[in-house]
Design an enzyme around this catalytic site. Structure first.
Site, PDB file in Angstrom:
ATOM      1  N   LYS A  11     -25.605 -70.392 -16.371  1.00 32.55           N
ATOM      2  CA  LYS A  11     -25.262 -70.402 -17.816  1.00 32.55           C
ATOM      3  C   LYS A  11     -24.815 -71.842 -18.222  1.00 32.55           C
ATOM      4  O   LYS A  11     -24.863 -72.775 -17.717  1.00 32.55           O
ATOM      5  CB  LYS A  11     -23.717 -69.421 -17.888  1.00 32.55           C
ATOM      6  CG  LYS A  11     -23.975 -68.106 -17.274  1.00 32.55           C
ATOM      7  CD  LYS A  11     -22.787 -67.329 -17.571  1.00 32.55           C
ATOM      8  CE  LYS A  11     -22.961 -65.675 -16.812  1.00 32.55           C
ATOM      9  NZ  LYS A  11     -21.669 -64.957 -17.254  1.00 32.55           N
ATOM     10  N   ASN A 114     -18.369 -68.450 -16.832  1.00 30.76           N
ATOM     11  CA  ASN A 114     -18.457 -68.187 -15.337  1.00 30.76           C
ATOM     12  C   ASN A 114     -19.369 -68.700 -14.514  1.00 30.76           C
ATOM     13  O   ASN A 114     -20.016 -68.273 -13.393  1.00 30.76           O
ATOM     14  CB  ASN A 114     -17.834 -66.853 -14.715  1.00 30.76           C
ATOM     15  CG  ASN A 114     -18.883 -65.845 -15.297  1.00 30.76           C
ATOM     16  OD1 ASN A 114     -19.884 -66.037 -15.791  1.00 30.76           O
ATOM     17  ND2 ASN A 114     -18.627 -64.692 -14.857  1.00 30.76           N
ATOM     18  N   GLU A 128     -33.777 -56.565 -14.932  1.00 27.13           N
ATOM     19  CA  GLU A 128     -33.671 -57.798 -15.328  1.00 27.13           C
ATOM     20  C   GLU A 128     -34.627 -58.918 -15.028  1.00 27.13           C
ATOM     21  O   GLU A 128     -34.792 -59.832 -15.938  1.00 27.13           O
ATOM     22  CB  GLU A 128     -32.286 -58.392 -14.547  1.00 27.13           C
ATOM     23  CG  GLU A 128     -30.813 -57.598 -14.972  1.00 27.13           C
ATOM     24  CD  GLU A 128     -29.829 -58.161 -14.567  1.00 27.13           C
ATOM     25  OE1 GLU A 128     -28.613 -57.674 -14.673  1.00 27.13           O
ATOM     26  OE2 GLU A 128     -29.707 -59.130 -13.684  1.00 27.13           O
TER      27      GLU A 128
HETATM   28  P1  CMP Z   1     -22.078 -61.633 -15.912  1.00 26.78           P
HETATM   29  O1  CMP Z   1     -22.143 -61.288 -14.382  1.00 26.78           O
HETATM   30  O2  CMP Z   1     -22.842 -62.633 -16.745  1.00 26.78           O
HETATM   31  O3  CMP Z   1     -21.945 -60.299 -16.644  1.00 26.78           O
HETATM   32  C1  CMP Z   1     -21.501 -59.880 -17.727  1.00 26.78           C
HETATM   33  C2  CMP Z   1     -20.529 -61.081 -18.210  1.00 26.78           C
HETATM   34  O4  CMP Z   1     -19.396 -60.735 -19.258  1.00 26.78           O
HETATM   35  C3  CMP Z   1     -19.820 -61.548 -16.900  1.00 26.78           C
HETATM   36  O5  CMP Z   1     -20.776 -62.155 -15.983  1.00 26.78           O
HETATM   37  C4  CMP Z   1     -18.532 -62.429 -17.510  1.00 26.78           C
HETATM   38  O6  CMP Z   1     -18.867 -63.554 -17.982  1.00 26.78           O
HETATM   39  C5  CMP Z   1     -18.355 -61.760 -18.879  1.00 26.78           C
HETATM   40  N1  CMP Z   1     -17.271 -61.049 -19.166  1.00 26.78           N
HETATM   41  C6  CMP Z   1     -16.057 -61.195 -20.027  1.00 26.78           C
HETATM   42  N2  CMP Z   1     -14.937 -60.596 -19.746  1.00 26.78           N
HETATM   43  C7  CMP Z   1     -15.431 -59.803 -18.663  1.00 26.78           C
HETATM   44  C8  CMP Z   1     -14.731 -58.528 -18.240  1.00 26.78           C
HETATM   45  N3  CMP Z   1     -13.355 -58.067 -18.582  1.00 26.78           N
HETATM   46  N4  CMP Z   1     -15.201 -57.615 -17.097  1.00 26.78           N
HETATM   47  C9  CMP Z   1     -16.356 -58.446 -16.871  1.00 26.78           C
HETATM   48  N5  CMP Z   1     -17.451 -59.401 -17.630  1.00 26.78           N
HETATM   49  C10 CMP Z   1     -16.684 -59.895 -18.472  1.00 26.78           C
END
Ligand code: CMP
Length: 145
Positions: A11, A114, A128
């Site tokens: 990211k 993250n 995906e």
């Molecule tokens: P990712 O694995 O990219 O999939 C969805 C993304 O949403 C997740 O990582 C986080 O970066 C973001 N996100 C933000 N808030 C939440 C949440 N409460 N639960 C899950 N994903 C979240």
């Protein structure tokens, strides 16, 4: 164990920190090979489409804003048990809950920033991968039996 493919995204915070080399080294050390890799600055429509399953969630707008805030590295990783192995290497979605030594524990600063995304199932990995790559962009390795 089966050879699988999974989608991995480094990211914008990973690029901002100059950490892509260190992160990719972890995948390689764990036996996951990149079969496709691309640097891309996602448009709003591309990010919204990729995360469409989350469009009703409260965090969707912030997620799309963050994912379009800078370039990302999108890659397809291949190896034994690749989907689960990638998720183990990444650690929990919320870096505060991630096991020490995982990518998110070591590099991530918040649940939005993250650092990495990884497919959560083989079925989602297929969807995906095809969202970002054509069949002809995927390299074929000979795996030793
Ligand atoms: P990712 O694995 O990219 O999939 C969805 C993304 O949403 C997740 O990582 C986080 O970066 C973001 N996100 C933000 N808030 C939440 C949440 N409460 N639960 C899950 N994903 C979240």
């Amino acid at each position: 164990m089966a050879i699988e493919r999974t989608l991995s995204i480094l990211k914008p915070d990973a690029l901002e920190k100059g950490a892509i080399g260190k992160i990719i080294a972890r995948f390689e050390a764990a036996g996951l090979k990149p079969v496709a890799i691309r640097l891309q600055h996602l448009s709003q429509a591309e990010a919204e489409g990729f995360y469409a399953v989350h469009k009703e969630r409260g965090f969707f707008k912030d997620l799309v804003k963050f994912m379009t805030s800078g370039p990302v590295v999108i890659q397809v990783l291949e190896g034994e048990n690749a989907v689960l192995k990638n998720r183990d290497l990444m650690g929990a979605t919320d870096p505060k809950k991630a096991t020490p030594g995982t990518i998110r524990a070591d590099f991530a600063t918040s649940i939005d920033a993250n650092t990495v995304h990884g497919s959560d199932s083989l079925e989602n990995a297929k969807n995906e991968i095809s969202y970002f790559f054509r069949q002809t962009e995927l390299t074929h390795y000979e795996w030793k039996k």
